[in-house]
Design a protein around this motif. Structure first.
Motif: not given
Length: 184
Positions: A136-143, A168-180
């Protein structure tokens, strides 16, 4: 026998994808059910890419999801799991919000429990019950996209957890509960 196993996996992916569509969260229900959805991924560790429609005519496409799951596998062990189709929907929505066709650079997708335990032993920033271990999660960046803009697009979506890791140059996105949160 390998074809039988592959067919069983695809049927399992199809059934789980169907259930995910029925139980879609409010933000995902705003997506046009007839509009095709495409995921554009590049795994930074394996060099593999995925650029396919995974949802069309109101249904998730099991073959495409199976291929996307392979690209998102644990690159350290080769283990893979069923990735929540809602995660691909979140990435699709983020990509539309950013108005880019650049691929999401996958820093980390699925993590086996073994890999997660190893990473956790090396860093306090790795959750014991990480959403990565349940697909349910991915760590990403976009050129070409500022990391803060990527974070903001993910937060605006309200799809789940968003971690911002500027060092570390990424954003973590997941489909768990909403939090930041903000990490290193």
């Amino acid at each position: 026998m390998p074809n039988l196993i592959r067919r069983r996996e695809l049927l399992t992916f199809g059934a789980a994808a169907g259930l995910a569509a029925i139980a879609a969260p409010a933000w995902a229900q705003r997506l046009d059910i007839w509009e095709p959805r495409r995921a554009v991924l590049h795994n930074l560790h394996t060099g593999e890419a995925f650029n396919e429609v995974y949802y069309a005519n109101g249904s998730y496409l099991p073959d495409a999801l199976a291929e996307a799951n392979r690209v998102m596998r644990d690159w350290r062990t080769g283990d893979q799991t069923f990735i929540d189709p809602g995660l691909f929907d979140a990435l699709h929505a983020i990509q539309q919000k950013l108005e880019t066709n650049q691929p999401f650079q996958v820093v980390s997708g699925y993590r086996s429990p073994k890999t997660n335990a190893m990473l956790r032993s090396r860093s306090k920033g790795v959750a014991e019950h990480s959403q990565h271990t349940v697909g349910k999660a991915v760590d990403i960046l976009v050129p070409g996209v500022d990391l803060a803009n990527l974070r903001d697009a993910a937060l605006d979506l309200g799809a789940g957890g968003v971690g911002y890791y500027p060092v570390s140059n990424f954003v973590h996105v997941d489909t768990g509960r909403v939090r930041q949160w903000r990490g290193a």
